[in-house]
Design a protein around this motif. Structure first.
Motif, PDB file in Angstrom:
ATOM      1  N   PHE A 211       0.922  -1.160   0.077  1.00  0.00           N
ATOM      2  CA  PHE A 211      -0.138  -0.046   0.147  1.00  0.00           C
ATOM      3  C   PHE A 211       0.794   1.126   0.057  1.00  0.00           C
ATOM      4  N   SER A 212       1.796   1.398   0.749  1.00  0.00           N
ATOM      5  CA  SER A 212       2.748   2.528   1.075  1.00  0.00           C
ATOM      6  C   SER A 212       1.978   3.789   0.964  1.00  0.00           C
ATOM      7  N   SER A 213       2.555   4.572   0.089  1.00  0.00           N
ATOM      8  CA  SER A 213       2.125   6.013  -0.131  1.00  0.00           C
ATOM      9  C   SER A 213       0.297   6.069  -0.311  1.00  0.00           C
ATOM     10  N   LYS A 214      -0.124   4.943  -1.028  1.00  0.00           N
ATOM     11  CA  LYS A 214      -1.428   4.957  -1.340  1.00  0.00           C
ATOM     12  C   LYS A 214      -2.333   4.562  -0.355  1.00  0.00           C
ATOM     13  N   SER A 215      -1.771   4.193   0.795  1.00  0.00           N
ATOM     14  CA  SER A 215      -2.387   3.852   1.945  1.00  0.00           C
ATOM     15  C   SER A 215      -3.695   4.887   2.374  1.00  0.00           C
ATOM     16  N   PRO A 216      -4.999   4.786   2.657  1.00  0.00           N
ATOM     17  CA  PRO A 216      -5.656   5.842   3.478  1.00  0.00           C
ATOM     18  C   PRO A 216      -5.237   6.441   4.874  1.00  0.00           C
ATOM     19  N   SER A 217      -5.527   7.601   5.220  1.00  0.00           N
ATOM     20  CA  SER A 217      -4.875   8.023   6.547  1.00  0.00           C
ATOM     21  C   SER A 217      -5.796   7.220   7.763  1.00  0.00           C
ATOM     22  N   SER A 218      -6.858   6.585   7.287  1.00  0.00           N
ATOM     23  CA  SER A 218      -7.818   6.103   8.382  1.00  0.00           C
ATOM     24  C   SER A 218      -6.864   4.874   9.221  1.00  0.00           C
ATOM     25  N   PRO A 219      -7.152   4.949  10.606  1.00  0.00           N
ATOM     26  CA  PRO A 219      -6.176   4.146  11.427  1.00  0.00           C
ATOM     27  C   PRO A 219      -6.879   2.583  11.118  1.00  0.00           C
ATOM     28  N   LEU A 220      -7.830   2.267  10.483  1.00  0.00           N
ATOM     29  CA  LEU A 220      -8.297   1.042  10.390  1.00  0.00           C
ATOM     30  C   LEU A 220      -7.431   0.042   9.372  1.00  0.00           C
ATOM     31  N   PHE A 221      -6.613   0.852   8.593  1.00  0.00           N
ATOM     32  CA  PHE A 221      -5.771   0.077   7.605  1.00  0.00           C
ATOM     33  C   PHE A 221      -4.375  -0.464   8.350  1.00  0.00           C
ATOM     34  N   SER A 222      -4.183   0.272   9.619  1.00  0.00           N
ATOM     35  CA  SER A 222      -3.059  -0.266  10.316  1.00  0.00           C
ATOM     36  C   SER A 222      -3.386  -1.342  11.330  1.00  0.00           C
ATOM     37  N   MET A 223      -4.391  -1.808  11.143  1.00  0.00           N
ATOM     38  CA  MET A 223      -4.878  -2.963  12.185  1.00  0.00           C
ATOM     39  C   MET A 223      -4.203  -4.471  11.701  1.00  0.00           C
ATOM     40  N   GLU A 224      -4.097  -5.146  12.620  1.00  0.00           N
ATOM     41  CA  GLU A 224      -3.434  -6.259  12.422  1.00  0.00           C
ATOM     42  C   GLU A 224      -4.112  -7.255  11.586  1.00  0.00           C
ATOM     43  N   GLN A 225      -5.459  -7.199  11.943  1.00  0.00           N
ATOM     44  CA  GLN A 225      -6.392  -8.037  11.550  1.00  0.00           C
ATOM     45  C   GLN A 225      -6.997  -7.534   9.900  1.00  0.00           C
ATOM     46  N   VAL A 226      -6.414  -6.338   9.517  1.00  0.00           N
ATOM     47  CA  VAL A 226      -6.820  -5.659   8.124  1.00  0.00           C
ATOM     48  C   VAL A 226      -5.448  -5.921   7.209  1.00  0.00           C
ATOM     49  N   LYS A 227      -5.413  -7.291   6.648  1.00  0.00           N
ATOM     50  CA  LYS A 227      -4.279  -7.543   5.819  1.00  0.00           C
ATOM     51  C   LYS A 227      -4.458  -7.050   4.380  1.00  0.00           C
ATOM     52  N   TYR A 228      -5.743  -6.921   4.126  1.00  0.00           N
ATOM     53  CA  TYR A 228      -6.143  -6.680   2.792  1.00  0.00           C
ATOM     54  C   TYR A 228      -7.019  -5.267   2.543  1.00  0.00           C
ATOM     55  N   SER A 229      -6.833  -4.778   1.229  1.00  0.00           N
ATOM     56  CA  SER A 229      -7.777  -3.964   1.000  1.00  0.00           C
ATOM     57  C   SER A 229      -8.229  -4.134  -0.438  1.00  0.00           C
ATOM     58  N   LEU A 230      -9.752  -3.804  -0.582  1.00  0.00           N
ATOM     59  CA  LEU A 230     -10.506  -3.737  -1.897  1.00  0.00           C
ATOM     60  C   LEU A 230     -10.735  -2.545  -2.541  1.00  0.00           C
ATOM     61  N   ASN A 231      -9.827  -2.515  -3.591  1.00  0.00           N
ATOM     62  CA  ASN A 231      -9.839  -1.319  -4.395  1.00  0.00           C
ATOM     63  C   ASN A 231     -10.747  -1.220  -5.555  1.00  0.00           C
ATOM     64  N   CYS A 232     -12.077  -0.433  -5.314  1.00  0.00           N
ATOM     65  CA  CYS A 232     -12.999  -0.399  -6.494  1.00  0.00           C
ATOM     66  C   CYS A 232     -12.874   0.916  -6.890  1.00  0.00           C
ATOM     67  N   PRO A 233     -13.106   0.938  -8.611  1.00  0.00           N
ATOM     68  CA  PRO A 233     -13.254   2.165  -9.242  1.00  0.00           C
ATOM     69  C   PRO A 233     -14.601   2.729  -8.939  1.00  0.00           C
ATOM     70  N   GLN A 234     -14.644   4.208  -8.560  1.00  0.00           N
ATOM     71  CA  GLN A 234     -15.806   4.905  -8.135  1.00  0.00           C
ATOM     72  C   GLN A 234     -16.487   5.405  -9.524  1.00  0.00           C
ATOM     73  N   SER A 235     -17.738   5.188  -9.409  1.00  0.00           N
ATOM     74  CA  SER A 235     -18.447   5.571 -10.545  1.00  0.00           C
ATOM     75  C   SER A 235     -18.380   7.234 -10.951  1.00  0.00           C
TER      76      SER A 235
END
Length: 534
Positions: A211-235
């Motif tokens: 993720f590096s610099s593309k990671s959102p600032s939300s603390p949820l993405f730094s949780m140990e149990q959050v190992k993946y992110s789904l990237n969806c194009p926005q309409s």
């Protein structure tokens, strides 16, 4: 002439009631209105307290499809389906060394171009096509010509449609406003999560390490149990709406698939945690089903607000209340639960189900989408029974059960659930459905061991409900019927006849989830509901 104070008060009350009634009539598609009704003469407490406690229920979904998806069907072998909708975008979750050394040794052949367990497609019959026989289905007499949505063009069957990345992303991001996804439950729930990731593939799923610099600032993405992110194009329409509201910055990616020059992407954190209760065997020590602090935090924290408080006030001044803003713009969570496949005691099962329902009540997010996945049994003496001498390059070639009667007969002939009480799973599922039904229909509520699990709200007659006052709803992802027939595709190593290999039957739990969400989205948009009870 001076108007008496009593007349002044009555006049103000009448004007206020007329204004509120008129305002609410114009907004009834977004709000739940409790009709005026006089308190019974015997209810002294209600007369003494105008905001007396009253029980409320979410509106019914009134959808037969939500109740029938995944039922009354059969499995049909369809190589074209797996060719179009299998794992074609790169596996996110790789198999472990034991699976790679056995099932992973499969080699395609003319009669099996893909692993056998991935070749079966679920078809559910519509009432007017009840005369379609099993022989017709198994012998390929039915057309399998798909349109862009993956449905049969001939529409013979009531479909569980395939979950494709593009369609699921559009459904989650643009129609349901989902911004968090969680899988919380037993090892089979983790298999569903792995299937969910692999059906999207590495083109849509990113791990935190990349993720590096593309990671959102939300603390949820730094949780140990959050190992993946789904990237969806926005309409484009949703993107334009969000930018016009000066929302949080959209996340851009260099992946050409997202066409970052014209569209932004929404990153959805995916929480995965294994937790189950019960006992491995009838005389084993009990394991309590618990909720971790991290999971509770994940459910209660908003990943990033869509509108600021200033914008909410501005819209409020434009005759839109803050409650409406919260309903319209709240980020939803999509959560799939299960409490485990290792129960042998009815009381303990009910107690752990109460814990689950109590969590939802405690979190208090009425528009979140909660699902309980039903328990699925294993199959005694699953193939191959001799893994050491089996020809893994050829792979398994077992055919699913024809119907539930055949499954039950097989279970009886093999002595039940092989010490696992798999024959009791229909009972556990009915207990769960009954408790969820009562939880959703809060006029009855759920009461066990002196604990009331119904939902109440402090209301006065004619009061418009805020989001925090709306009832919580749990939906049921009923995968039992379709999975009970899948005696094929089990791990089978070291006698494991409960878990499956991937690709395989758990993929259809996610296809069913997509089909359910698509139908539910139409119901909610058509009725103007925040949520509905199935």
């Amino acid at each position: 002439m001076r108007v008496p104070p009593r007349i002044q008060i009555m006049t103000r009350v009448l004007v206020t009631v007329l204004f509120v009634s008129s305002f609410m009539a114009s907004r009834n598609r977004l709000f739940l209105l409790i009709p005026s009704e006089s308190p019974p003469s015997s209810s002294l407490s209600a007369m003494a307290h105008p905001r007396a406690e009253r029980k409320i229920s979410a509106p019914p979904c009134n959808s037969t499809a939500l109740r029938q998806l995944g039922k009354h069907g059969r499995w049909v072998q369809d190589w074209n389906f797996v060719r179009q909708y299998g794992y074609t975008r790169g596996d996110v979750v790789q198999s472990g060394p034991l699976i790679k050394g056995t099932h992973g040794q499969f080699r395609p052949s003319p009669d099996a171009p893909f692993p056998w367990p991935s070749s079966w497609r679920w078809v559910g019959r519509e009432p007017e096509w009840q005369h379609v026989t099993a022989d017709m289905a198994m012998n390929g007499a039915l057309t399998t010509n798909y349109n862009n949505n993956g449905r049969d063009n001939n529409r013979l069957f009531y479909p569980v449609d395939p979950m494709t990345p593009r369609n699921m992303c559009h459904l989650l991001v643009n129609q349901l406003n989902v911004r968090k996804i969680a899988f919380y439950g037993d090892s089979l729930t983790m298999q569903q999560a792995d299937s969910f990731l692999n059906l999207f593939g590495s083109s849509y799923i990113e791990t935190l390490s990349s993720f590096s610099s593309k990671s959102p600032s939300s603390p949820l993405f730094s949780m140990e149990q959050v190992k993946y992110s789904l990237n969806c194009p926005q309409s484009p329409a949703m993107e334009s709406l969000h930018h016009s509201r000066h929302t949080a910055k959209s996340i851009h990616t260099t992946n050409a698939k997202y066409n970052s020059t014209t569209h932004s992407t929404i990153s959805i954190p995916i929480f995965m945690q294994k937790e189950s209760g019960g006992q491995a065997f009838p005389h084993s020590p009990r394991t309590d089903f618990e909720f971790s602090m991290e999971f509770h935090y994940f459910l209660t924290v908003n990943p990033s607000p869509i509108v600021s408080e200033e914008e909410a006030v501005e819209e409020n001044n434009n005759h839109e209340t803050q409650s409406q803003n919260q309903i319209r713009h709240h980020h939803k969570s999509l959560v799939i639960f299960n409490i485990g496949a290792h129960y042998h005691n009815t009381t303990w099962y009910e107690q752990d189900m109460l814990k689950l329902l109590g969590l939802l009540k405690d979190v208090g997010h009425p528009d979140d989408l909660y699902f309980f996945r039903t328990n699925v049994p294993g199959h005694v003496h699953c193939q191959p029974t001799s893994p050491q001498t089996f020809d893994w390059k050829r792979g398994t070639r077992e055919i699913p059960h024809r119907d539930l009667d055949e499954f039950r007969n097989s279970l009886e002939k093999k002595g039940g659930g092989g010490g696992h009480d798999w024959e009791k799973f229909p009972t556990w599922n009915e207990i769960s459905k009954d408790m969820i039904r009562q939880f959703n229909n809060v006029d009855k509520g759920v009461e066990r061991d002196g604990l009331w699990m119904g939902q109440t709200a402090e209301l006065s007659s004619g009061t418009m409900l805020s989001p925090s006052s709306l009832p919580i709803v749990m939906h049921v992802l009923d995968v039992f019927d379709m999975t009970a027939l899948r005696r094929d595709g089990h791990n089978a190593l070291k006698g494991d006849c409960l878990h499956y290999v991937l690709p395989g039957p758990p993929d259809w739990w996610n296809h069913l989830l997509y089909s359910y969400l698509r139908e539910l989205s139409g119901v909610l948009r058509g009725g103007g509901f925040v949520n509905c009870r199935p």
